[in-house]
Design a protein around this motif. Sequence first.
Motif, PDB file in Angstrom:
ATOM      1  N   LYS A  15       0.792  -1.232   0.000  1.00 51.39           N
ATOM      2  CA  LYS A  15       0.000   0.000   0.000  1.00 51.39           C
ATOM      3  C   LYS A  15       0.827   1.286   0.000  1.00 51.39           C
ATOM      4  CE  LYS A  15      -3.854  -2.372   0.647  1.00 51.39           C
ATOM      5  NZ  LYS A  15      -4.744  -2.634  -0.503  1.00 51.39           N
ATOM      6  N   TYR A  16       0.294   2.259  -0.705  1.00 50.56           N
ATOM      7  CA  TYR A  16       0.775   3.653  -0.640  1.00 50.56           C
ATOM      8  C   TYR A  16      -0.022   4.325   0.477  1.00 50.56           C
ATOM      9  CZ  TYR A  16      -0.451   8.492  -2.178  1.00 50.56           C
ATOM     10  OH  TYR A  16      -0.770   9.818  -2.250  1.00 50.56           O
ATOM     11  N   TRP A  17       0.662   4.879   1.448  1.00 47.83           N
ATOM     12  CA  TRP A  17      -0.048   5.614   2.511  1.00 47.83           C
ATOM     13  C   TRP A  17       0.907   6.650   3.089  1.00 47.83           C
ATOM     14  CZ3 TRP A  17      -5.003   5.967   2.987  1.00 47.83           C
ATOM     15  CH2 TRP A  17      -5.562   6.552   4.132  1.00 47.83           C
TER      16      TRP A  17
ATOM     17  N   LYS B 170       2.343  11.017   2.210  1.00 56.04           N
ATOM     18  CA  LYS B 170       3.069  11.815   1.206  1.00 56.04           C
ATOM     19  C   LYS B 170       4.222  12.551   1.862  1.00 56.04           C
ATOM     20  CE  LYS B 170      -1.166  12.942  -1.371  1.00 56.04           C
ATOM     21  NZ  LYS B 170      -2.153  12.320  -0.483  1.00 56.04           N
TER      22      LYS B 170
ATOM     23  N   ILE C 270       2.461  15.313  -4.922  1.00 53.31           N
ATOM     24  CA  ILE C 270       2.026  13.946  -4.579  1.00 53.31           C
ATOM     25  C   ILE C 270       3.213  12.977  -4.692  1.00 53.31           C
ATOM     26  CG2 ILE C 270       0.279  12.152  -4.836  1.00 53.31           C
ATOM     27  CD1 ILE C 270      -1.724  14.141  -5.589  1.00 53.31           C
TER      28      ILE C 270
ATOM     29  N   ARG D 176      -6.033  19.629  -8.305  1.00 58.49           N
ATOM     30  CA  ARG D 176      -5.450  18.426  -8.920  1.00 58.49           C
ATOM     31  C   ARG D 176      -5.802  18.297 -10.396  1.00 58.49           C
ATOM     32  NH1 ARG D 176      -5.682  13.528  -4.776  1.00 58.49           N
ATOM     33  NH2 ARG D 176      -4.365  14.343  -3.123  1.00 58.49           N
TER      34      ARG D 176
ATOM     35  N   SER E  99     -10.824   7.296  -8.081  1.00 59.01           N
ATOM     36  CA  SER E  99      -9.946   8.394  -8.477  1.00 59.01           C
ATOM     37  C   SER E  99      -8.750   7.883  -9.271  1.00 59.01           C
ATOM     38  CB  SER E  99      -9.496   9.196  -7.264  1.00 59.01           C
ATOM     39  OG  SER E  99      -8.709   8.395  -6.418  1.00 59.01           O
TER      40      SER E  99
ATOM     41  N   SER F 110      -3.931  11.927  -8.579  1.00 58.79           N
ATOM     42  CA  SER F 110      -4.119  11.102  -7.387  1.00 58.79           C
ATOM     43  C   SER F 110      -2.957  10.124  -7.383  1.00 58.79           C
ATOM     44  CB  SER F 110      -5.457  10.360  -7.491  1.00 58.79           C
ATOM     45  OG  SER F 110      -5.677   9.569  -6.352  1.00 58.79           O
TER      46      SER F 110
ATOM     47  N   SER G 161      -2.354   7.051  -6.421  1.00 59.24           N
ATOM     48  CA  SER G 161      -2.553   5.693  -6.931  1.00 59.24           C
ATOM     49  C   SER G 161      -2.876   5.671  -8.423  1.00 59.24           C
ATOM     50  CB  SER G 161      -3.661   4.998  -6.134  1.00 59.24           C
ATOM     51  OG  SER G 161      -4.828   5.782  -6.149  1.00 59.24           O
TER      52      SER G 161
ATOM     53  N   ARG H 237      -0.341   4.226 -11.056  1.00 56.98           N
ATOM     54  CA  ARG H 237      -0.231   2.774 -11.302  1.00 56.98           C
ATOM     55  C   ARG H 237      -1.281   2.292 -12.301  1.00 56.98           C
ATOM     56  NH1 ARG H 237      -0.268   2.190  -5.113  1.00 56.98           N
ATOM     57  NH2 ARG H 237      -2.400   1.730  -5.713  1.00 56.98           N
TER      58      ARG H 237
ATOM     59  N   SER I 188      -8.932   9.202   1.763  1.00 55.42           N
ATOM     60  CA  SER I 188      -7.534   8.785   1.857  1.00 55.42           C
ATOM     61  C   SER I 188      -6.584   9.979   1.905  1.00 55.42           C
ATOM     62  CB  SER I 188      -7.167   7.821   0.739  1.00 55.42           C
ATOM     63  OG  SER I 188      -7.785   8.149  -0.451  1.00 55.42           O
TER      64      SER I 188
ATOM     65  N   MET J 224      -4.266  10.024   5.164  1.00 53.44           N
ATOM     66  CA  MET J 224      -2.822   9.728   5.119  1.00 53.44           C
ATOM     67  C   MET J 224      -1.995  10.908   5.642  1.00 53.44           C
ATOM     68  SD  MET J 224      -1.645   9.510   1.119  1.00 53.44           S
ATOM     69  CE  MET J 224      -2.950   8.480   0.506  1.00 53.44           C
TER      70      MET J 224
ATOM     71  N   ASP K 177      -8.584  -1.405   1.184  1.00 53.44           N
ATOM     72  CA  ASP K 177      -8.104  -0.033   1.034  1.00 53.44           C
ATOM     73  C   ASP K 177      -8.803   0.866   2.068  1.00 53.44           C
ATOM     74  OD1 ASP K 177      -6.175  -0.527  -0.830  1.00 53.44           O
ATOM     75  OD2 ASP K 177      -7.505  -0.261  -2.534  1.00 53.44           O
TER      76      ASP K 177
HETATM   77  C1  DP6 Z   1      -5.369   2.931   0.590  1.00 58.26           C
HETATM   78  O1  DP6 Z   1      -4.265   7.617  -4.306  1.00 58.26           O
HETATM   79  O2  DP6 Z   1      -6.543   7.878  -3.249  1.00 58.26           O
HETATM   80  O3  DP6 Z   1      -5.875   2.945  -1.726  1.00 58.26           O
HETATM   81  O4  DP6 Z   1      -2.833  10.536  -3.588  1.00 58.26           O
HETATM   82  O5  DP6 Z   1      -4.285  11.611  -1.885  1.00 58.26           O
HETATM   83  O6  DP6 Z   1      -5.251  10.935  -4.095  1.00 58.26           O
HETATM   84  P1  DP6 Z   1      -4.217  10.634  -3.024  1.00 58.26           P
HETATM   85  O7  DP6 Z   1      -4.593   9.230  -2.393  1.00 58.26           O
HETATM   86  P2  DP6 Z   1      -5.072   7.875  -3.093  1.00 58.26           P
HETATM   87  O8  DP6 Z   1      -4.665   6.828  -1.941  1.00 58.26           O
HETATM   88  C2  DP6 Z   1      -4.790   5.458  -2.110  1.00 58.26           C
HETATM   89  C3  DP6 Z   1      -4.574   4.776  -0.824  1.00 58.26           C
HETATM   90  C4  DP6 Z   1      -4.868   3.281  -0.801  1.00 58.26           C
HETATM   91  C5  DP6 Z   1      -3.595   2.476  -1.034  1.00 58.26           C
HETATM   92  C6  DP6 Z   1      -3.101   2.335  -2.452  1.00 58.26           C
HETATM   93  O9  DP6 Z   1      -3.887   2.377  -3.417  1.00 58.26           O
HETATM   94  O10 DP6 Z   1      -1.880   2.123  -2.587  1.00 58.26           O
END
Ligand code: DP6
Length: 402
Positions: free
Chosen positions: A24-26, A28, A34, A80, A129, A158, A160, A163, A213, A217, A307
């Motif tokens: 997971k991305y969590w 910044k 971003i 954004r 998103s 955003s 995520s 990817r 999110s 985060m 998520d």
């Molecule tokens: C829990 O990409 O929605 O899905 O960059 O602020 O737009 P922002 O956040 P976002 O966060 C995704 C968080 C997650 C983990 C993931 O997809 O890696």
Amino acid sequence: MPEDSSHVPSMVTCTAPVNIAVIKYWGKRDKDLILPVNSSLSVTLHQDQLKTTTTVACCRDFTEDRIWLNGKEEDINQPRLQSCLREIRRLARKRRSDKDSAMDVSGLSYKVHICSNNNFPTAAGLASSAAGYACLVYTLAKLFGVEGELSCVARQGSGSACRSMYGGFVQWKMGERGDGKDSLAEQVEPETHWPELRVLVLVVSADKKAVGSTSGMQTSVETSGLLKYRADSVVPSRMEEMISAIRERDFTAFAELTMKDSNQFHATCLDTYPPIFYLNDVSRRVINLVHCYNRHYGETRVAYTFDAGPNAVIYTLQDHVSEFVQVVRHFFPTDSNGGQFLKGLPVSSTTISDDLKNTIGMEPLPKGISYIISTKAGPGPRVEEDSSHHLLGSDGLPKKTV
Ligand code: DP6
């Protein structure tokens, strides 16, 4: 984009996929650009089941940039959206001046109309998103003739979303630079690499998520010591292990890392102050169900990940899909609309043994799960060649849907 000065809008329509992270991305390290505090890795889901479609039109007669999302006009001035528009226009100008200075650049100053729809209900609580910004950036790039690396533009919509610019298995390398130029998505393996891998999205009946999110985060970055530990000491080696599990199609390793990473992400949410709760009682039952199921067989056949919401995403292999779906049906029975319970790729019906039911030993929870979307890994964004699929009419306004 045609260089004429016609009153007929130039138009491009594209589609882009949803992705579900297994690392997971969590958090910044730079909120404006971003830039994340750790790298992440996801599986791009197949667009036959889940996709965003976006049409972008430009015309000399348009007086302002406008956007419609799922049938409703939204504010184009969101920072954004503006970042993505500005970046693509900048890249288009650069490309034209590098390539052929005699070329007409006037079209680049035309205003755009953007119309975007999801083929899945927003109420399903799936991260829209990522697909949305990936689709916007890809479509704008096609309209303005911008080629090359675009994940760093989608990232600015955003995180995520970067990817979703590729199919299959995709890593987002966090990068080190302050300007974010090395914070990019990269395909690890294409969608054809692991055909037996299957995905089930268990849509949990729930209210809208409490904490988005983006703000969630940020509070984690400010207050959670666990997040810092995770980013510095856990994720770097986990990324390596996950990439080799995928390359070797080692489901056990893939599944265990996926579950551990989802659990650590939610532990980080709990370590945030005030704490953030995304999982609910149904989510916790699914976690328990998966562990009991795997224990029954003495091997890891199924993995969960969650998520920023209560929906479970299940990764499993083709051979175990029908039995696991039956297990879900048994422990989360629906009313009468059994046919509607499973959407997407067909799953053959099967029965489950009393022995399995007893080891799971859970009291069935009626209507805990609204429905399942059955899918698999899929390709990245695509141009929609059939012009009848444009979401905007020749007047540049959303087509009326019947
Ligand atoms: C829990 O990409 O929605 O899905 O960059 O602020 O737009 P922002 O956040 P976002 O966060 C995704 C968080 C997650 C983990 C993931 O997809 O890696």
